[in-house]
Design an enzyme around this catalytic site. Sequence first.
Site, PDB file in Angstrom:
ATOM      1  CD  GLU A   1      -2.818  -0.727   0.049  1.00  0.00           C
ATOM      2  OE1 GLU A   1      -2.828   0.317  -0.551  1.00  0.00           O
ATOM      3  OE2 GLU A   1      -3.689  -1.905  -0.239  1.00  0.00           O
TER       4      GLU A   1
ATOM      5  CB  CYS B   1      -1.932   6.786   1.689  1.00  0.00           C
ATOM      6  SG  CYS B   1      -2.728   5.663   2.812  1.00  0.00           S
TER       7      CYS B   1
END
Length: 481
Positions: free
Chosen positions: A248, A282
């Site tokens: 990720e 994020c």
Amino acid sequence: MRRNYIGGKWIEGSSAGENINPSDTRDVIGLYARASQAQALDAIGAAHAALPKWAAATPQQRADVLDAVGSEVAARKAELADLLAREEGKALADATGEVTRAAQIFKFFAGEALRIPGELLASTRPGMSVEITREPVGVVSIITPWNFPIAIPAWKIAPALAYGNTVVFKPAELVPGSAWALAEILSRAGLPAGTFNLVMGRGRDIGDTLLQDPRVAAVTFTGSEATGRKVAATCVTRRGAMAKFQLEMGGKNPLVVLDDADLDVAVSCAVNGAYFGTGQRCTASSRLVVSAGIHDRFVAAMVDRLATLKVGDARNPGTVIGPVVDAQQLRQDLDYIAIGREEGATLAFGGQALQSVDGQPGHYLQPALFTGTSNAMRINREEIFGPVASVIRVRDADEALAVANDTEFGLSAGVCTTSLRMAAHFKRELQAGMVMVNAPTAGVDAHVPFGGRKGSSYGPREQGRHAAEFYTSVKTTYLQP
Ligand code: ADP
């Protein structure tokens, strides 16, 4: 000194690092051991030795451990949130939410451990049956970033253990406190020695060891794109079998605001998505793609709202925006603010570093809003990872969609509209792993899949039932009676 946890024992490190409070850099939270490469190898060895026993543990044993961890995290919510806010700089309300979520994740996977699914199908061959089962993958290296010091470790450690894997966990060197506290809870939860191991330290010192060792079967990583690429390359090119891996990484998430949006909803989504957590998420909406008919009203309302957000010590109850995590990240944010101005963007609000707030020296930055930007500018292409967002003005919904999707990333994307038709259209067409309609791009539920497309992610989704894809290995058995 907080020590590493290897093979069921607390072990001195080969060196140590200070954990510093970004809201008050005079405040040293504690000294945390750093593991040597030899100790990282010991942890892998311990996890490897513990594997047969944990893989054979009953679902109830695994569920009991995870449930106990979730209960203790929940019971100590206030204390753990305070530590998280103190070491990472996340405002206390958000830190409390993160700790709660970590507890919920352990509880969720306690349940999942009891219902690991399989399938039984008839074969194409007469009399034969085909059984599809899920087995543990093996030793999992877990490498986490600093921006969610307890939730990301939780959403990797809990499924790893639920599905019968053993773990070597390396938290980010900037925030070892929450990770250590979680490890300490795990150490008392009834796991056989070696099932869970904590090695603290810098990625450049021990990261590679956690990837290269052929006894490590799988690697789950959350962090920067640059490091993610290195992790992937190592997992593929290392000696012996490749490691299964899951990454990720970054985002450059768009929030589209259409002419028919409810202005208050749009401003709330933008402020929350772009600036809460100091923009260090994020899933942050760093690109605000706004159509011409609402643009000026939206910008004016954003500037008004930003002026009301209190920047300050993360542990002050009145604080909405805590400090940036450290001096290096602050420098990166300021560099991008300078780049934006050089590229011709207008700084409509904020962007100044504050040496101190309320007499405390810290890495404070006023939230920054750029207007008059184009999607080609570096500030709209590269992840800044701070409280910095840009408004990109577009003609209409078609251009908004094109701009939203014109990025290397694809983690989260949002749209604010009151039109059902537009909501359905954007839901279908946005190229992202997660789509938010009239909700901030950041802030997701703990029981559903999390992850992205394109440059944001690689491998199966995390969280929810989908976590089984990464943390189990599928076996297909043919049986002819
Ligand atoms: P961030 O600084 O945004 O957290 P990084 O990608 O630098 O992003 O770090 C994420 C995690 O990866 C941290 O735990 C870090 O220590 C670790 N890490 C850094 N470099 C390496 C590497 N070469 N191999 C493995 N892990 C690494």
